[in-house]
Design an enzyme around this catalytic site. Sequence first.
Site, PDB file in Angstrom:
ATOM      1  CB  ALA A  92       3.678 -16.097  11.838  1.00  0.00           C
ATOM      2  CD  GLU A  93      -0.755 -10.094  10.364  1.00  0.00           C
ATOM      3  OE1 GLU A  93      -1.665  -9.269  10.516  1.00  0.00           O
ATOM      4  OE2 GLU A  93       0.353  -9.792   9.895  1.00  0.00           O
ATOM      5  CB  SER A  94      -2.628 -16.899   8.524  1.00  0.00           C
ATOM      6  OG  SER A  94      -2.389 -16.097   7.387  1.00  0.00           O
TER       7      SER A  94
ATOM      8  CB  SER B 223      -5.408 -13.315  12.312  1.00  0.00           C
ATOM      9  OG  SER B 223      -4.431 -12.312  12.209  1.00  0.00           O
TER      10      SER B 223
END
Length: 137
Positions: free
Chosen positions: A56-58, A61
Site C-alpha cells: 500500500a505505501e509503495s 508513494s
Amino acid sequence: MTNRADSLSSEHTLLAHLGIEIVEASGTRVVATMPVDARTHQPMGLLHGGASVALAESVASIGAYLSVADQGLTAVGLEINANHLRGVRAGTVTATATPIHQGRTTQVWQIDIADEQGRAVCTSRCTLAIIPMPAGS
C-alpha cells in the site's frame, strides 16, 4: 492514461524482494500486484499484514512522486493505516491507489487491495509529505 511504470526501477529494493510488480503508474492512479507466497506469508501461512502495508505505501508513494517529480519534488510517507479484511493463503493480490487530496505540501492516497476474485483484502490510507528532491537523487 500515462503509464510511467517502465521508468521506475525497483531492483535491489523491498519491491523486488516481495515480488511487487507495477502494472500501471501515473500521478493519479497506480496499480501493482504482489504474490502471496513464502516471501509474504506470516507464520500461519496467510498474507502478512505488514506485506499488505508495504504494498500500500509503495503504490501511494509512487503515485505521489509521479505527480510532483517534474517540479523537482518527491514524496515521503508520513502516516499509513490499514484494515485487513480477508485472509489470503496463495495467489496474487492487486493494489489500486488513487489520490484523495493532492496539495502543495501533503497528499493523501486511498489504496484498495483485492484478491484474484476481486474480493477486498485490505483497505488503506496513506499520507505523504511533498519535499524537495534530495541532492544526488
